[in-house]
Design an enzyme around this catalytic site. Structure first.
Site, mmCIF file in Angstrom:
data_model
loop_
_atom_site.group_PDB
_atom_site.id
_atom_site.type_symbol
_atom_site.label_atom_id
_atom_site.label_comp_id
_atom_site.label_asym_id
_atom_site.label_seq_id
_atom_site.Cartn_x
_atom_site.Cartn_y
_atom_site.Cartn_z
ATOM 1 N N GLU A 120 -9.897 -11.886 3.543
ATOM 2 C CA GLU A 120 -8.588 -11.648 4.163
ATOM 3 C C GLU A 120 -8.162 -10.182 4.031
ATOM 4 O O GLU A 120 -7.188 -9.872 3.345
ATOM 5 C CB GLU A 120 -7.520 -12.555 3.548
ATOM 6 C CG GLU A 120 -7.688 -14.014 3.904
ATOM 7 C CD GLU A 120 -6.533 -14.881 3.414
ATOM 8 O OE1 GLU A 120 -5.831 -14.463 2.480
ATOM 9 O OE2 GLU A 120 -6.342 -15.980 3.955
ATOM 10 N N GLU A 133 -10.897 -21.547 5.401
ATOM 11 C CA GLU A 133 -10.046 -22.143 4.375
ATOM 12 C C GLU A 133 -8.963 -22.991 5.018
ATOM 13 O O GLU A 133 -8.355 -22.589 6.015
ATOM 14 C CB GLU A 133 -9.321 -21.066 3.567
ATOM 15 C CG GLU A 133 -10.188 -20.145 2.777
ATOM 16 C CD GLU A 133 -9.331 -19.092 2.058
ATOM 17 O OE1 GLU A 133 -8.112 -19.285 1.921
ATOM 18 O OE2 GLU A 133 -9.904 -18.078 1.661
HETATM 19 C C1 GAL Z 1 -5.948 -17.458 0.997
HETATM 20 C C2 GAL Z 1 -6.973 -16.772 0.119
HETATM 21 C C3 GAL Z 1 -7.527 -17.695 -0.931
HETATM 22 C C4 GAL Z 1 -6.414 -18.453 -1.597
HETATM 23 C C5 GAL Z 1 -5.635 -19.200 -0.550
HETATM 24 C C6 GAL Z 1 -4.513 -20.026 -1.106
HETATM 25 O O1 GAL Z 1 -5.080 -16.548 1.539
HETATM 26 O O2 GAL Z 1 -8.030 -16.271 0.901
HETATM 27 O O3 GAL Z 1 -8.244 -16.943 -1.877
HETATM 28 O O4 GAL Z 1 -5.586 -17.554 -2.272
HETATM 29 O O5 GAL Z 1 -5.065 -18.280 0.333
HETATM 30 O O6 GAL Z 1 -3.818 -20.675 -0.077
#
Ligand code: GAL
Length: 665
Positions: A153, A306
């Site tokens: 990110e 994710e």
């Molecule tokens: C994303 C990040 C992850 C984790 C996740 C939590 O932004 O890439 O490492 O922090 O959020 O929702």
């Protein structure tokens, strides 16, 4: 170039970020056992492992990762290996303070969290390249390795001295001369003219409003500087494994990266998507992110890097996902083209800032409801995925979105600070989503000829090329529906004569654009059949235009609110959701765009991907959907479907039309 298909090999991948360095090694064996039970086929390793891999400058500790790679391979689980450069070890900041970014006030962002790197610091880039090189060399031939994930990110801004020097270089490259720069920035205003390159700075803290083109250029530069970091690491891993795809995960609708430019540099476009489970329009937000990401991937398969199996931990109040919602949103992503669906993270942490963020395997363990639902999803994807993977959706409607316009439009000193580019985009996408129209996104300079209809919710800045494209698109028979305050500025954020581009005004039949009339919070305008909020405009139409709706009462009484000239529509306010849906539905019908199924019950989404029809029920009460045509089979249950199918709470069906209906020979 390698693609996602080189990694999926005909499956829909399922898995998540795996951070085993947080756990003793005996837990790893429990992890793989449960991963197998859950149908996990991929894990992403090493995202935040720099301090573990390089505990002191130049020292390498790969032993633990060797064991993990072998463990994964031994269980048939593929590894997406991350370069760990999103979170440098504390020693880097201690030895090289210039690797730490600064905010616009000059304050340092210290280590102790993550993403504390100055993108333009040569020392940061040198150390990042070195660990990337060694990681790539070590695992290039490891059989578990299936894809590279660069950094995480990318999202940092930096106003510090390293960034200032790089910004100067970037400006020299862009403008060539100070005369050209001064002209583009309109620096005659407030006596800002520059006489030496050394005077150029990032837009640091200042007494009053900053130069808007300087701010715009700083955003362009920041996106480019981060992209350079990505490309440098990508090229290192690519040299070792030219056959493997490379990605980096986007934050959706994030201002910091020009998503179009970035996606063009990736083999796999991946995104992190976290709708709020409490938001009644969470499903629509997910659909928007999915449509945008698929479009960034050129319409082909893409990856959810994710999502959350349950609650996140970064909202004010973090709501869990009610039963069925995780499954529904996972299938929604697959329906909209995802060939990989992953989570942050596999096992919920017990320590650290994210210990209350859900994992696929939560604190409740394997009996927990979350893990049980994960197992169900994994089993379904394993069974049905091969029939879906690699197929495409045909979007007949394009929504135009552009970061340049967002950056230029979302600044101080505009007619209204309430005008939020992303919110307007969401409102227009919602109307299309609720009408079940097949939607993709496009950059305004893209070739639009493949779409039956093009929708511009709001693009404050449009280049001459983009305007020429839009005009040519309508001339060639395309349908264009355009929202307010569009085409106002050129590529340097200079207001166009007449308040908006003359070619566009002629296209819609706008004779004169007298004034913008932005609305206050809670204020609305009466447009006859509907009300508008946020914005209104004082326009007069030319003789070619047809007035579709007019303002009633108030200062704009009798003036056009919605105009059309043939197939080009202009909407000068933000119509209430039903009205916007009706309006876009009408334009779509005229353009020959139809939803995949007519007459769907409220809350049911229908998406056609390849030759499959996905039905997704966003509500909780059972509904019955009429499925016309021949006999179908629901791939999830294996059951035949006659003329109707009932979907329970957050129900999902994946329908395939039977090639040989019962009774035929
Ligand atoms: C994303 C990040 C992850 C984790 C996740 C939590 O932004 O890439 O490492 O922090 O959020 O929702």
């Amino acid at each position: 170039m390698p693609s996602l298909q080189d990694t999926t090999r005909g499956r829909i991948l399922f898995g998540g970020d795996y951070n085993p360095e947080q756990w003793p090694e005996d837990v790893w064996h429990d992890d793989v056992r449960l991963m197998k039970e859950a149908g996990v086929t991929t894990v992403t390793l090493g995202v935040f492992s720099w301090a573990r891999l390089e505990p002191r400058p130049g020292v390498r500790d790969f032993g633990w990762l060797d064991r993990l790679m072998d463990l994964m391979h031994g269980h048939g689980i593929g590894v997406v290996l991350a370069t760990p450069t999103a979170s440098p070890p504390p020693w880097l900041g201690r030895l090289h303070p210039e690797t730490l970014p600064r905010d616009e006030d000059g304050n340092v962002e210290w280590w102790g969290s993550r993403q504390h790197f100055a993108h333009s610091s040569p020392a940061y880039r040198r150390y990042a390249a070195a660990i990337t090189e060694d990681l790539a060399a070590r695992y290039a031939h490891h059989p578990a390795l299936t894809m590279w994930h660069i950094n995480n990110e990318y999202c940092t801004y930096d106003w510090g001295d390293e960034a200032a020097a790089a910004f100067r270089r970037w400006l020299r490259e862009r403008y060539g001369s100070l005369t050209a720069l001064n002209s583009a920035w309109g620096s005659a205003f407030w006596g800002q003219s520059y006489d030496a390159w050394e005077e150029m700075l990032p837009p640091r803290r200042a007494h009053y409003m900053k130069n808007p083109t300087q701010v715009l250029d700083f955003k362009r530069f920041t996106s480019d500087a981060l992209l350079e970091c990505y490309a440098a690491e990508r090229d290192i891993v690519r040299a070792h494994t030219p056959h493997l795809p490379v990605t980096t995960n986007f934050m959706p609708l994030w201002q910091g990266q020009d998503g179009w430019k970035w996606a063009a540099q990736e083999d796999v476009v991946s995104v992190d998507v976290y709708p709020d489970p409490k938001d009644p329009l969470g499903g629509q937000y997910g659909a928007l992110v999915q449509d945008l990401t698929r479009s960034q991937a050129g319409g082909g398969p893409w990856m959810v890097m994710e999502q959350a199996a349950g609650p996140v931990n970064w909202r004010g109040v973090n709501h869990p996902k009610p039963a069925g919602l995780n499954r529904l949103w996972t299938w929604q992503a697959v329906a909209r083209g995802a060939d990989a669906v992953c989570y942050f993270q596999w096992r919920q942490s017990r320590q650290g800032a994210e210990k209350f963020h859900s994992g696929m395997l939560g604190h409740a363990g394997e009996d927990g409801r979350t893990f049980q639902e994960i197992k169900r999803i994994g089993a379904e994807l394993r069974a049905v995925g091969p029939q879906i993977a690699g197929s495409r959706l045909i979007a007949e409607v394009a929504v135009l979105h552009d970061w340049d316009s967002w950056w230029a439009g979302q600044q101080d000193g505009r007619p209204s600070s309430l005008l939020d580019h992303a919110e307007v985009l969401r409102a227009w996408h919602r109307a299309l989503w609720e009408a079940n129209l097949p939607v993709g996104f496009a950059h305004p300079e893209h070739d639009l000829s493949a779409y039956r209809m093009v929708v511009v919710p709001h693009l404050y800045l449009l280049t001459d090329t983009a305007i020429d494209r839009l005009v040519a698109y309508v001339r060639a028979g395309g349908t264009l529906v355009c929202g307010f305050f569009t085409g106002v500025a050129d590529g340097d954020d200079r207001v166009r004569p007449g308040g908006a581009d003359a070619g566009l005004r002629a296209l819609f039949g706008i004779r004169t654009l007298h004034e913008w009339w932005p609305l206050d919070t809670g204020e609305s305008v009466d447009c006859g059949d509907f009300t508008g909020t946020l914005w209104s405009e004082e326009l007069t139409a030319d003789d070619e235009a047809e007035t579709v709706a007019s303002y009633r009462g108030g200062e704009l009484d009798g003036l056009p609110a919605v105009l059309r000239r043939g197939r080009a529509w202009y909407v000068s306010t933000l119509p209430a959701p039903d009205a916007l849906r009706g309006l876009l539905g009408r334009a779509a019908t005229e353009a020959g765009v139809r939803p995949p199924l007519p007459g769907l019950p409220h809350g049911v989404e229908a998406v056609r991907r390849g030759d499959l029809l996905f039905l997704l029920h966003h509500g909780r009460d059972a509904v019955t959907v009429t499925v016309p045509g021949g006999r179908h089979r629901d791939l999830l249950t294996g059951e035949p479907v006659g003329g109707t199918i009932t979907l329970g709470r957050h129900g999902v069906a994946v329908l395939r039309e039977d090639a040989h209906p019962a009774g035929s020979s």
